[in-house]
Enzyme design. Structure first.
Site, PDB file in Angstrom:
ATOM      1  CG  HIS A 122      -2.007  -0.842   1.286  1.00  0.00           C
ATOM      2  ND1 HIS A 122      -3.153  -0.540   1.965  1.00  0.00           N
ATOM      3  CD2 HIS A 122      -2.219  -2.038   0.707  1.00  0.00           C
ATOM      4  CE1 HIS A 122      -4.027  -1.528   1.793  1.00  0.00           C
ATOM      5  NE2 HIS A 122      -3.488  -2.443   1.051  1.00  0.00           N
ATOM      6  NE  ARG A 147      -4.678   0.290  -1.170  1.00  0.00           N
ATOM      7  CZ  ARG A 147      -5.661   0.395  -0.272  1.00  0.00           C
ATOM      8  NH1 ARG A 147      -6.702  -0.422  -0.325  1.00  0.00           N
ATOM      9  NH2 ARG A 147      -5.593   1.271   0.699  1.00  0.00           N
ATOM     10  CE1 TYR A 159      -9.787   2.449   2.727  1.00  0.00           C
ATOM     11  CE2 TYR A 159      -9.038   2.583   0.456  1.00  0.00           C
ATOM     12  CZ  TYR A 159      -9.121   1.902   1.650  1.00  0.00           C
ATOM     13  OH  TYR A 159      -8.519   0.679   1.770  1.00  0.00           O
ATOM     14  CG  ASP A 210      -9.859  -0.384  -2.115  1.00  0.00           C
ATOM     15  OD1 ASP A 210     -11.025  -0.381  -2.556  1.00  0.00           O
ATOM     16  OD2 ASP A 210      -9.528  -0.978  -1.067  1.00  0.00           O
ATOM     17  CG  HIS A 212     -12.649   1.382   0.934  1.00  0.00           C
ATOM     18  ND1 HIS A 212     -13.342   1.596   2.100  1.00  0.00           N
ATOM     19  CD2 HIS A 212     -11.817   0.347   1.189  1.00  0.00           C
ATOM     20  CE1 HIS A 212     -12.930   0.741   3.024  1.00  0.00           C
ATOM     21  NE2 HIS A 212     -12.012  -0.033   2.496  1.00  0.00           N
ATOM     22  CD  GLU A 236      -9.413  -3.651  -3.176  1.00  0.00           C
ATOM     23  OE1 GLU A 236      -8.215  -3.559  -3.545  1.00  0.00           O
ATOM     24  OE2 GLU A 236      -9.737  -3.803  -1.988  1.00  0.00           O
ATOM     25  CD  GLU A 262     -11.713  -4.957   1.139  1.00  0.00           C
ATOM     26  OE1 GLU A 262     -10.636  -4.993   0.533  1.00  0.00           O
ATOM     27  OE2 GLU A 262     -12.012  -4.051   1.930  1.00  0.00           O
ATOM     28  NE  ARG A 283      -9.417  -6.984  -2.695  1.00  0.00           N
ATOM     29  CZ  ARG A 283      -8.417  -6.953  -1.811  1.00  0.00           C
ATOM     30  NH1 ARG A 283      -7.349  -7.683  -1.993  1.00  0.00           N
ATOM     31  NH2 ARG A 283      -8.501  -6.186  -0.735  1.00  0.00           N
ATOM     32  CG  HIS A 312      -9.071  -8.292   2.624  1.00  0.00           C
ATOM     33  ND1 HIS A 312      -9.994  -8.297   3.642  1.00  0.00           N
ATOM     34  CD2 HIS A 312      -8.500  -7.059   2.634  1.00  0.00           C
ATOM     35  CE1 HIS A 312      -9.994  -7.116   4.240  1.00  0.00           C
ATOM     36  NE2 HIS A 312      -9.106  -6.344   3.646  1.00  0.00           N
ATOM     37  CG  ASP A 316      -8.611  -5.753   8.838  1.00  0.00           C
ATOM     38  OD1 ASP A 316      -7.892  -5.068   8.097  1.00  0.00           O
ATOM     39  OD2 ASP A 316      -9.700  -6.217   8.496  1.00  0.00           O
ATOM     40  CD  GLU A 339      -4.963  -5.687   0.817  1.00  0.00           C
ATOM     41  OE1 GLU A 339      -5.972  -6.430   0.835  1.00  0.00           O
ATOM     42  OE2 GLU A 339      -5.003  -4.485   1.133  1.00  0.00           O
ATOM     43  CD1 TRP A 402     -14.113   5.473   5.920  1.00  0.00           C
ATOM     44  CD2 TRP A 402     -13.826   3.250   6.011  1.00  0.00           C
ATOM     45  NE1 TRP A 402     -12.773   5.230   6.045  1.00  0.00           N
ATOM     46  CE2 TRP A 402     -12.568   3.876   6.093  1.00  0.00           C
ATOM     47  CE3 TRP A 402     -13.888   1.844   6.030  1.00  0.00           C
ATOM     48  CZ2 TRP A 402     -11.377   3.164   6.203  1.00  0.00           C
ATOM     49  CZ3 TRP A 402     -12.720   1.133   6.137  1.00  0.00           C
ATOM     50  CH2 TRP A 402     -11.461   1.796   6.227  1.00  0.00           C
TER      51      TRP A 402
HETATM   52  C1  GCO Z   1      -8.030  -3.280   1.551  1.00  0.00           C
HETATM   53  C2  GCO Z   1      -9.131  -2.846   2.382  1.00  0.00           C
HETATM   54  C3  GCO Z   1      -8.876  -2.625   3.813  1.00  0.00           C
HETATM   55  C4  GCO Z   1     -10.154  -2.507   4.593  1.00  0.00           C
HETATM   56  C5  GCO Z   1      -9.985  -3.059   5.959  1.00  0.00           C
HETATM   57  C6  GCO Z   1     -11.230  -2.988   6.791  1.00  0.00           C
HETATM   58  O1  GCO Z   1      -8.234  -3.307   0.350  1.00  0.00           O
HETATM   59  O2  GCO Z   1      -7.000  -3.621   2.092  1.00  0.00           O
HETATM   60  O3  GCO Z   1     -10.124  -2.166   1.733  1.00  0.00           O
HETATM   61  O4  GCO Z   1      -7.931  -1.656   4.117  1.00  0.00           O
HETATM   62  O5  GCO Z   1     -10.601  -1.199   4.634  1.00  0.00           O
HETATM   63  O6  GCO Z   1      -9.523  -4.368   5.859  1.00  0.00           O
HETATM   64  O7  GCO Z   1     -11.069  -3.662   7.986  1.00  0.00           O
HETATM   65 MG    MG Z   2     -10.156  -2.922  -0.286  1.00  0.00          MG
END
Ligand code: GCO
Ligand code: MG
EC number: 4.2.1.8
Length: 402
Positions: A122, A147, A159, A210, A212, A236, A262, A283, A312, A316, A339, A402
């Site tokens: 990222h 990314r 974002y 992304d 998002h 994405e 994801e 994903r 993904h 997290d 990723e 979001w």
């Molecule tokens: C990604 C994602 C994440 C999510 C996150 C939410 O493409 O890596 O969109 O950054 O926002 O995993 O918990």
């Molecule tokens: Mg994403």
């Protein structure tokens, strides 16, 4: 062989993780990830109150049967909580089976299909110039795929903008922080980022972006079209995918490759997108989509339609999910990319693992199982800390995705 006990370990070595540990009467144990960002305790309760009591006494070798028991047997199917709990059990059981067989997990899945796993990192910055620099840093680290996300003038915390270099952790407040969004401003600015990136670094690296879930299908189609000259690896989550049909409109208007999944939990969330060839990359990953057992079904369906995997791998998803995903990626025939957001040193210490990064690729290890453990004494030093993902509002206050 029997399961004699199981426990849930919650730890916060920089961010929260929920881990399931299943013990057997033969001394072999397995580990699974059950983390749901910002809603962790819901999965803890689901496992402790409703799953673990059923597991005691079961034969851990019956992975498929236990999966079906937890899925069909709950009556209430699918959903992020249920499927994460099932994933945690499933991954722990595959870990046990591979340890019993004295093999790394990828061997049980069917063996090696490739040597290394291409990953993307990222890169982000508060404006185009900063993001261009951040992409350069990843190129210097040997990444083949990056990314790129940029802050947008006039949008508060758009974002994907990190607070530090090479690190981005959105779940960072005890209650959700409020960020802004403005599609017009983003559509004006994002294509300029990719123009600058190609002008600066040429076309040798894969670039990803992304959306998002921010754009309507028409806006998404427009963005895809505007990005075509820059030959993205993928665009994405460019529009929400609850309505899988929405992707028809996007697909009809752009050849920019599309990636989604994801937040999907089952094959049913992805079925129409895959069968109608509306996406290029799926994903879904281990923890959110029911573990190895179910992700394998999704990947197999995708393979029939030349859709490739792109799991993904944000922070997290714990090292347990990352380690398991790397075994999956080493085997899966229709692999696309993985990723990879680096975990903190504290997280890596709590979860000793044998995967490693070199020259833009990750490599799973050869230890029996999925190769990731948990240091329980160390985990206990980092108590749970409530942390939410942000919310997004338009400038007039309207709630947005979001
Ligand atoms: C990604 C994602 C994440 C999510 C996150 C939410 O493409 O890596 O969109 O950054 O926002 O995993 O918990
Ligand atoms: Mg994403």
């Amino acid at each position: 062989m029997k399961i004699i006990s199981a426990k849930v370990i919650v730890t916060c070595p920089g961010r929260n993780f929920v881990t399931l540990k299943i013990m057997t009467d033969q001394g072999v144990y397995g580990i699974g990830d059950a983390t749901m960002n910002g809603r962790e305790k819901a999965v803890v309760a689901y496992l402790e109150d409703h799953v673990i009591p059923c597991l005691i006494g079961m034969d851990p070798r019956r992975i498929e049967d236990i999966w079906q028991y937890l899925y069909r047997g709950a009556y209430w199917r699918r959903g992020p909580v249920t499927m994460r709990a099932i994933a945690a059990v499933d991954v722990a059981l595959w870990d046990i089976k591979a340890k019993m067989a004295n093999m790394p997990l990828y061997q049980l899945l069917g063996g090696r299909s490739r040597d290394g796993i291409m990953v993307y990192g990222h890169a982000n910055g508060s404006d185009i110039a900063e993001t261009v620099d951040a992409v350069g840093q990843y190129i210097d680290l040997g990444y083949k795929a990056i990314r790129a996300q940029t802050g947008v003038p006039g949008i508060k915390d758009a974002y994907g903008v990190g607070r530090g270099k090479l690190f981005y952790e959105p779940a960072d407040a005890a209650l959700p922080s409020v960020t802004g969004w403005d599609t017009r401003k983003a559509l004006n600015y994002v294509p300029k980022l990719f123009e600058k990136l190609r002008e600066t670094y040429g076309f040798d690296h894969h670039l990803l972006h992304d959306g998002h879930h921010r754009y309507t299908p028409q806006e998404a189609a427009n963005l895809g079209k505007m990005l075509e000259p820059y030959q993205l690896f993928w665009l994405e989550d460019v529009t929400p995918a609850e309505n899988q049909e929405a992707f028809k409109l996007v697909r009809q208007h752009t050849v920019t490759p599309l990636a989604v999944g994801e937040i999907f939990n089952t094959i049913w969330d992805a079925k129409d997108l895959i069968q109608n060839q509306l996406i290029d990359y799926i994903r879904c990953t281990i923890v959110s989509a029911g573990g190895v057992t179910h992700l394998r079904r999704i990947a197999d369906l995708a393979s029939l339609y030349q859709v490739r995997t792109g799991s993904h791998g944000a922070t997290d998803l714990s090292p347990v999910t990352m380690g398991t995903a790397l075994h999956f990626d080493t085997w899966v025939p229709n692999f696309g990319i993985q990723e990879y957001m680096r975990h903190t040193e504290e997280t890596d210490a709590v979860f000793p693992h044998d995967y490693h990064f070199a020259s833009g690729e990750l490599f799973c290890g050869e230890a029996p199982g999925h190769g990731v453990d948990i240091d329980e004494a160390l985990a206990a030093k980092y108590p749970y800390k409530p942390a939410y993902l942000p919310v997004a509002r338009l400038s007039d206050g309207t709630m947005w995705n979001w």
